[in-house]
Design a protein around this motif. Sequence first.
Motif, PDB file in Angstrom:
ATOM      1  N   ILE A  22       0.821  -1.214   0.000  1.00 43.01           N
ATOM      2  CA  ILE A  22       0.000   0.000   0.000  1.00 43.01           C
ATOM      3  C   ILE A  22       0.855   1.266   0.000  1.00 43.01           C
ATOM      4  O   ILE A  22       0.330   2.376  -0.060  1.00 43.01           O
ATOM      5  CB  ILE A  22      -0.965   0.043   1.212  1.00 43.01           C
ATOM      6  N   ARG A  23       2.173   1.111   0.053  1.00 46.32           N
ATOM      7  CA  ARG A  23       3.050   2.278   0.119  1.00 46.32           C
ATOM      8  C   ARG A  23       3.442   2.759  -1.275  1.00 46.32           C
ATOM      9  O   ARG A  23       3.512   1.985  -2.225  1.00 46.32           O
ATOM     10  CB  ARG A  23       4.315   1.953   0.918  1.00 46.32           C
ATOM     11  N   GLU A  27       7.575   5.798   0.888  1.00 48.21           N
ATOM     12  CA  GLU A  27       6.591   6.273   1.862  1.00 48.21           C
ATOM     13  C   GLU A  27       6.656   5.434   3.132  1.00 48.21           C
ATOM     14  O   GLU A  27       6.800   4.217   3.086  1.00 48.21           O
ATOM     15  CB  GLU A  27       5.193   6.182   1.241  1.00 48.21           C
ATOM     16  N   SER A  28       6.544   6.081   4.280  1.00 53.55           N
ATOM     17  CA  SER A  28       6.574   5.370   5.554  1.00 53.55           C
ATOM     18  C   SER A  28       5.250   4.654   5.790  1.00 53.55           C
ATOM     19  O   SER A  28       4.224   4.970   5.165  1.00 53.55           O
ATOM     20  CB  SER A  28       6.832   6.347   6.705  1.00 53.55           C
ATOM     21  N   LEU A  29       5.278   3.691   6.705  1.00 55.88           N
ATOM     22  CA  LEU A  29       4.052   2.974   7.062  1.00 55.88           C
ATOM     23  C   LEU A  29       2.995   3.945   7.569  1.00 55.88           C
ATOM     24  O   LEU A  29       1.823   3.876   7.174  1.00 55.88           O
ATOM     25  CB  LEU A  29       4.360   1.926   8.131  1.00 55.88           C
ATOM     26  N   GLU A  30       3.403   4.867   8.437  1.00 55.82           N
ATOM     27  CA  GLU A  30       2.453   5.818   9.012  1.00 55.82           C
ATOM     28  C   GLU A  30       1.788   6.663   7.930  1.00 55.82           C
ATOM     29  O   GLU A  30       0.564   6.829   7.921  1.00 55.82           O
ATOM     30  CB  GLU A  30       3.171   6.715  10.015  1.00 55.82           C
ATOM     31  N   SER A  31       2.570   7.178   7.002  1.00 51.30           N
ATOM     32  CA  SER A  31       2.015   8.011   5.930  1.00 51.30           C
ATOM     33  C   SER A  31       1.069   7.209   5.041  1.00 51.30           C
ATOM     34  O   SER A  31       0.012   7.703   4.631  1.00 51.30           O
ATOM     35  CB  SER A  31       3.146   8.604   5.082  1.00 51.30           C
ATOM     36  N   ALA A  32       1.453   5.965   4.754  1.00 47.46           N
ATOM     37  CA  ALA A  32       0.617   5.118   3.896  1.00 47.46           C
ATOM     38  C   ALA A  32      -0.715   4.810   4.569  1.00 47.46           C
ATOM     39  O   ALA A  32      -1.774   4.829   3.921  1.00 47.46           O
ATOM     40  CB  ALA A  32       1.356   3.827   3.561  1.00 47.46           C
ATOM     41  N   VAL A  33      -0.681   4.536   5.866  1.00 44.77           N
ATOM     42  CA  VAL A  33      -1.910   4.203   6.590  1.00 44.77           C
ATOM     43  C   VAL A  33      -2.818   5.425   6.697  1.00 44.77           C
ATOM     44  O   VAL A  33      -4.041   5.323   6.524  1.00 44.77           O
ATOM     45  CB  VAL A  33      -1.575   3.632   7.984  1.00 44.77           C
ATOM     46  N   ILE A  34      -2.242   6.592   6.949  1.00 44.54           N
ATOM     47  CA  ILE A  34      -3.049   7.816   7.013  1.00 44.54           C
ATOM     48  C   ILE A  34      -3.689   8.101   5.656  1.00 44.54           C
ATOM     49  O   ILE A  34      -4.872   8.467   5.572  1.00 44.54           O
ATOM     50  CB  ILE A  34      -2.183   9.007   7.473  1.00 44.54           C
TER      51      ILE A  34
END
Length: 228
Positions: A22-23, A27-34
Amino acid sequence: MSGELPRQRFVLDTSLFITEEIRRGDESLESAVIRLFDLIATARLELNISCYVPPSIHDELATMLRERDVDETVFSRLDTWVVRKSPDRYGVTIPANIVYNFIDEMSDRVDRGLRVSEQAIREVEQLDPDALASDPTDDGREEYMTDADRILSDMRDKYRQALRQGVLDSREDFDLLILARELDAGVVTEDRGIISWADEFGLRYVRGGQFPTLLEEYLRAAGVEDES
């Protein structure tokens, strides 16, 4: 617009949020999840698409995200845009054939696990037993223990693959499928075991890595601009 569209539902698995699929780029995990939560929010408001998680998966996901030290904004959006709902374990019925197939598969997997264990025992038997009686500082004993550890580690990997890969192996997985069946919802996951059993349950499913693109395409087709 939302009042004119039939409601579409998805039940989300933990693997959706953790997968690197999903990235975008680095892209960081946090940014991708947001970004994913922003898509879910827009789809909810514009297209009447609702996303759910069972409480067991919500707790599992929250634990994994906290271990990755994400910002509290992530948890706020999770609780705002993803509905937490317990599956109706008493009201949802499962065809007997599904249970029959599950028992049959687990019986086969137990047999495979036994064969893995038997093979490991035979490999250990081929090692030099005299090395066990040697001095602790003796190179022979160290080599023996290294070989034994290697065999044990290899056996664990093969045993885990034989018994768990591609099968329902947790209450969280089962909750996901029961809730999806109850809501007539699509399953979103990267777990091959869940995908396999979603087929058995006659459920729609989407690979986790494809879900953001799916929402983007829905929004684009509806004329909603993607601001992410």
